[in-house]
Structure formats: C-alpha cells, structure tokens
Design a protein around this motif. Structure first.
Motif, PDB file in Angstrom:
ATOM      1  N   GLY A   1      -9.162  15.143   3.998  1.00 30.08           N
ATOM      2  CA  GLY A   1      -8.494  14.485   2.881  1.00 30.08           C
ATOM      3  C   GLY A   1      -8.819  13.007   2.930  1.00 30.08           C
ATOM      4  O   GLY A   1      -9.947  12.618   3.231  1.00 30.08           O
ATOM      5  N   VAL A   2      -7.843  12.190   2.662  1.00 26.08           N
ATOM      6  CA  VAL A   2      -8.034  10.747   2.785  1.00 26.08           C
ATOM      7  C   VAL A   2      -6.891  10.170   3.606  1.00 26.08           C
ATOM      8  O   VAL A   2      -5.815  10.773   3.704  1.00 26.08           O
ATOM      9  CB  VAL A   2      -8.083  10.038   1.411  1.00 26.08           C
ATOM     10  CG1 VAL A   2      -9.352  10.383   0.649  1.00 26.08           C
ATOM     11  CG2 VAL A   2      -6.849  10.344   0.581  1.00 26.08           C
ATOM     12  N   ALA A   3      -7.156   9.013   4.189  1.00 26.52           N
ATOM     13  CA  ALA A   3      -6.111   8.336   4.963  1.00 26.52           C
ATOM     14  C   ALA A   3      -6.249   6.832   4.765  1.00 26.52           C
ATOM     15  O   ALA A   3      -7.328   6.336   4.405  1.00 26.52           O
ATOM     16  CB  ALA A   3      -6.228   8.687   6.440  1.00 26.52           C
ATOM     17  N   PHE A   4      -5.175   6.136   5.003  1.00 31.88           N
ATOM     18  CA  PHE A   4      -5.167   4.669   4.949  1.00 31.88           C
ATOM     19  C   PHE A   4      -6.100   4.163   6.051  1.00 31.88           C
ATOM     20  O   PHE A   4      -5.983   4.569   7.213  1.00 31.88           O
ATOM     21  CB  PHE A   4      -3.735   4.176   5.185  1.00 31.88           C
ATOM     22  CG  PHE A   4      -3.522   2.735   4.836  1.00 31.88           C
ATOM     23  CD1 PHE A   4      -3.559   2.309   3.519  1.00 31.88           C
ATOM     24  CD2 PHE A   4      -3.251   1.802   5.825  1.00 31.88           C
ATOM     25  CE1 PHE A   4      -3.339   0.973   3.187  1.00 31.88           C
ATOM     26  CE2 PHE A   4      -3.039   0.460   5.515  1.00 31.88           C
ATOM     27  CZ  PHE A   4      -3.086   0.049   4.182  1.00 31.88           C
ATOM     28  N   ALA A   5      -7.044   3.316   5.706  1.00 35.01           N
ATOM     29  CA  ALA A   5      -8.035   2.833   6.678  1.00 35.01           C
ATOM     30  C   ALA A   5      -7.360   1.967   7.747  1.00 35.01           C
ATOM     31  O   ALA A   5      -6.358   1.298   7.479  1.00 35.01           O
ATOM     32  CB  ALA A   5      -9.118   2.049   5.959  1.00 35.01           C
ATOM     33  N   GLU A   6      -7.955   2.004   8.942  1.00 34.76           N
ATOM     34  CA  GLU A   6      -7.323   1.375  10.115  1.00 34.76           C
ATOM     35  C   GLU A   6      -7.012  -0.113   9.890  1.00 34.76           C
ATOM     36  O   GLU A   6      -5.975  -0.608  10.283  1.00 34.76           O
ATOM     37  CB  GLU A   6      -8.234   1.544  11.321  1.00 34.76           C
ATOM     38  CG  GLU A   6      -7.472   1.818  12.593  1.00 34.76           C
ATOM     39  CD  GLU A   6      -8.405   2.297  13.697  1.00 34.76           C
ATOM     40  OE1 GLU A   6      -8.679   1.503  14.597  1.00 34.76           O
ATOM     41  OE2 GLU A   6      -8.868   3.454  13.619  1.00 34.76           O
TER      42      GLU A   6
ATOM     43  N   ASP B   1      -4.397  -5.258   6.523  1.00 33.90           N
ATOM     44  CA  ASP B   1      -4.607  -6.700   6.360  1.00 33.90           C
ATOM     45  C   ASP B   1      -5.215  -7.059   5.004  1.00 33.90           C
ATOM     46  O   ASP B   1      -5.337  -8.245   4.676  1.00 33.90           O
ATOM     47  CB  ASP B   1      -5.505  -7.236   7.491  1.00 33.90           C
ATOM     48  CG  ASP B   1      -4.747  -7.266   8.815  1.00 33.90           C
ATOM     49  OD1 ASP B   1      -3.520  -7.471   8.783  1.00 33.90           O
ATOM     50  OD2 ASP B   1      -5.383  -7.061   9.867  1.00 33.90           O
ATOM     51  N   LEU B   2      -5.644  -6.061   4.275  1.00 31.14           N
ATOM     52  CA  LEU B   2      -6.080  -6.349   2.894  1.00 31.14           C
ATOM     53  C   LEU B   2      -4.850  -6.773   2.095  1.00 31.14           C
ATOM     54  O   LEU B   2      -3.725  -6.385   2.418  1.00 31.14           O
ATOM     55  CB  LEU B   2      -6.703  -5.110   2.253  1.00 31.14           C
ATOM     56  CG  LEU B   2      -8.018  -4.610   2.868  1.00 31.14           C
ATOM     57  CD1 LEU B   2      -8.464  -3.313   2.191  1.00 31.14           C
ATOM     58  CD2 LEU B   2      -9.110  -5.674   2.726  1.00 31.14           C
ATOM     59  N   THR B   3      -5.081  -7.565   1.052  1.00 31.52           N
ATOM     60  CA  THR B   3      -3.923  -8.056   0.304  1.00 31.52           C
ATOM     61  C   THR B   3      -3.777  -7.333  -1.039  1.00 31.52           C
ATOM     62  O   THR B   3      -4.743  -6.750  -1.556  1.00 31.52           O
ATOM     63  CB  THR B   3      -4.033  -9.570   0.022  1.00 31.52           C
ATOM     64  OG1 THR B   3      -5.108  -9.784  -0.897  1.00 31.52           O
ATOM     65  CG2 THR B   3      -4.274 -10.356   1.299  1.00 31.52           C
ATOM     66  N   VAL B   4      -2.568  -7.413  -1.549  1.00 30.14           N
ATOM     67  CA  VAL B   4      -2.302  -6.867  -2.887  1.00 30.14           C
ATOM     68  C   VAL B   4      -3.231  -7.560  -3.895  1.00 30.14           C
ATOM     69  O   VAL B   4      -3.759  -6.929  -4.807  1.00 30.14           O
ATOM     70  CB  VAL B   4      -0.816  -7.061  -3.266  1.00 30.14           C
ATOM     71  CG1 VAL B   4      -0.551  -6.637  -4.696  1.00 30.14           C
ATOM     72  CG2 VAL B   4       0.080  -6.286  -2.303  1.00 30.14           C
TER      73      VAL B   4
ATOM     74  N   ASP C   1      -2.245 -12.716  -3.267  1.00 28.23           N
ATOM     75  CA  ASP C   1      -3.184 -12.924  -2.157  1.00 28.23           C
ATOM     76  C   ASP C   1      -2.436 -13.166  -0.852  1.00 28.23           C
ATOM     77  O   ASP C   1      -2.995 -13.027   0.229  1.00 28.23           O
ATOM     78  CB  ASP C   1      -4.093 -14.136  -2.442  1.00 28.23           C
ATOM     79  CG  ASP C   1      -5.176 -13.806  -3.459  1.00 28.23           C
ATOM     80  OD1 ASP C   1      -5.494 -12.614  -3.630  1.00 28.23           O
ATOM     81  OD2 ASP C   1      -5.697 -14.750  -4.090  1.00 28.23           O
ATOM     82  N   GLY C   2      -1.183 -13.560  -0.975  1.00 27.63           N
ATOM     83  CA  GLY C   2      -0.378 -13.815   0.219  1.00 27.63           C
ATOM     84  C   GLY C   2       0.405 -12.599   0.691  1.00 27.63           C
ATOM     85  O   GLY C   2       1.185 -12.685   1.636  1.00 27.63           O
ATOM     86  N   VAL C   3       0.220 -11.473   0.040  1.00 29.86           N
ATOM     87  CA  VAL C   3       0.973 -10.265   0.401  1.00 29.86           C
ATOM     88  C   VAL C   3       0.012  -9.201   0.940  1.00 29.86           C
ATOM     89  O   VAL C   3      -0.817  -8.679   0.193  1.00 29.86           O
ATOM     90  CB  VAL C   3       1.728  -9.694  -0.822  1.00 29.86           C
ATOM     91  CG1 VAL C   3       2.589  -8.500  -0.413  1.00 29.86           C
ATOM     92  CG2 VAL C   3       2.579 -10.767  -1.493  1.00 29.86           C
ATOM     93  N   ARG C   4       0.103  -8.912   2.248  1.00 30.39           N
ATOM     94  CA  ARG C   4      -0.757  -7.877   2.824  1.00 30.39           C
ATOM     95  C   ARG C   4      -0.181  -6.490   2.509  1.00 30.39           C
ATOM     96  O   ARG C   4       1.030  -6.338   2.312  1.00 30.39           O
ATOM     97  CB  ARG C   4      -0.841  -8.058   4.337  1.00 30.39           C
ATOM     98  CG  ARG C   4      -1.509  -9.370   4.783  1.00 30.39           C
ATOM     99  CD  ARG C   4      -1.410  -9.517   6.294  1.00 30.39           C
ATOM    100  NE  ARG C   4      -0.088  -9.102   6.749  1.00 30.39           N
ATOM    101  CZ  ARG C   4       0.139  -8.306   7.807  1.00 30.39           C
ATOM    102  NH1 ARG C   4      -0.854  -7.869   8.537  1.00 30.39           N
ATOM    103  NH2 ARG C   4       1.372  -7.980   8.147  1.00 30.39           N
TER     104      ARG C   4
END
Lengths: 154, 154
Positions: free
Chosen positions: A62-67, A71-74, A119-122
């Motif tokens: 399936g798919v999963a949230f990458a490790e 740290d990527l932002t909204v 950009d300030g929200v991970r």
C-alpha cells in the motif's frame, strides 16, 4: 477563497498518514476520509512524487507516510498542489486593467504571507501530542481499520 | 486558491472607479471590464452597501466612487465579499477528521495573514501616481468612455 479540492484532499491524507506509522491503501484512505477513490488515487500518486508518501510492496502493500516527511511543511504541500496559481485569474479572464493594475502585486504579497504561515507548520506538528491518536481513532472508527490484525503495525 | 468571482469583480470595479472622480454606470463598467452586466449589477449593489460606491441621481445618473472610500482597504472589500468562509470546507464536505484537526487552525492563521496584508492597502493606494490615469486610459479605450463630454466631470 478556497484551496483547490486536490490540495484539501492532499492535506487530509498527509495528516491522517502522518498520524500512523502503518501502511494504508487508497481504498482505506477513501473510506476513512469519505472521499472518491479515483480522486484519492491521483492525490496519493502526487504525494508520492513529492515525498510525503512511499510505496509499501508485498502482500500487505500500500502506501505509508515517508520516514522524513514529518519535516515537510504544510506550505510545501500547498505549493506543490496549487502550483503558481494566483488568487485572481487576470490573464484567463482577459481583464483589460492588467497593464495598470497594482492590485495583482498586493494580492501576490498577501498570498506569500498566507504560504509563509504554512511554511512554518511541519506535517509532524499536525499530529503531535494527543492529535495523532485522536485522528487515528476517528479514521479507525470511520472505516473499521481499528480492527486490523496486530501484525499490521498499529 | 482563488478568490470568489464576485470578490475579484468587486476589486476591479473599486479600482476602476477609484481612478475616476466621474460617475459611471453598470453598463459602462460591464463594457470597460469585459464582464457580464447582471454580475456587475449585483456587485455594484453590494459595493454601494459597504460604502465604496454611491448612487448619482439625475439625467446623467449612475454610480460613483464614494468620497471617503479611498481610505477603505482592499482587506475590507475582500472580507465583505468573501464573508467568513474558510479556505477549506470542513463541515460542508463532512470531513471525518474535524474533531482532531489542527490543520484548520493553521489555515485560519494563514488566511488572517493574507487578509492582514490587504488590510494595509487602501483603495487609493491602487490608483496613486501614474496608475490612476493609466487605468482610466485603459478603461476609456475599451469602452469609448474617454470621449465623454466635458460636463461629465472628467
């Protein structure tokens, strides 16, 4: 003023998968989020391309949230899905004022401020503390996913 | 992310009328801005209610930019036309994550930053200096309004 539907869906999917370390599937996400399967499939593909989700192979694939995706932002997700679109359609609408328009620049500044906040929200910030388990419970309740066997990693 | 069509139209009409002290009409605005007359009529009515335009009575009646409207801000116009709408449709779309969602608050903060920038831009700022005459020339060229008789106040 509304985000595109795809952006909205992408953010919900990112939030729900960020809350869970386990793999999920397009079908499960569509059920959990009460969204159309075909739309979810397209958005998931895009989220894979920008590194939010990864493919999980095998029988329970399936798919999963990458490790590192926490740290990527909204802001990054919104930019990826909204593209360079402005909040007004000056060219497409053929606005005759375009050559003398100062409004467009101000709206661009406002849009930059909007994205600046995001950009300030991970992605991890969205599921820190009690929010994560709560999201999982909601998702689980909606789909029966909470009844998954323990080897599923939950 | 797009502003509502009415907001977009309202801002164009506010900008064009701010550039000119003369009265204009719904028909002229529709021609000058290449917009539908019925939409322009609705938006003009709303702009009158929030004090951007005033009614000019008499033989050469129509609407005109209100005397103090130059100090109104783009943010005020956008708020008046967008209402309290959020950039995502949490309730309307029946999103099941709503109870555990932190994203919504962050999007509200981002929206406030967007409007905050526009709160700092007065309608007069859009037509200061060379922008005003340029807008009038563009509007005039599009509609022939530049050929109005001098008693029209231009």
């Amino acid at each position: 003023m509304k985000l595109n539907q795809s952006t909205d869906m992408a953010l919900r999917i990112a939030m729900l998968t960020a809350a869970s370390p386990a793999r999920t599937t397009v079908d499960e996400l569509a059920t959990q989020l009460a969204l159309s399967r075909s739309h979810v499939a397209k958005v998931v593909q895009r989220l894979q391309r920008i590194g939010v989700l990864v493919t999980v192979r095998g029988r329970f694939g399936g798919v999963a949230f990458a490790e590192q995706a926490g740290d990527l932002t909204v802001g990054q997700v919104v930019r990826a899905f909204e593209g360079d679109d402005e909040v007004v359609s000056c060219e497409q609408s053929g606005c005759p004022l375009i050559a003398g328009c100062r409004l467009r620049g101000e709206l661009r500044r406002a849009q930059a401020a909007f994205l600046g906040v995001l950009d300030g929200v991970r992605l991890n910030d969205l599921v820190d503390g009690p929010a994560g388990p709560l999201l999982l419970r909601i998702g689980g309740l909606a789909s029966g996913a909470g009844e998954r066997p323990p080897e599923d990693g939950r």
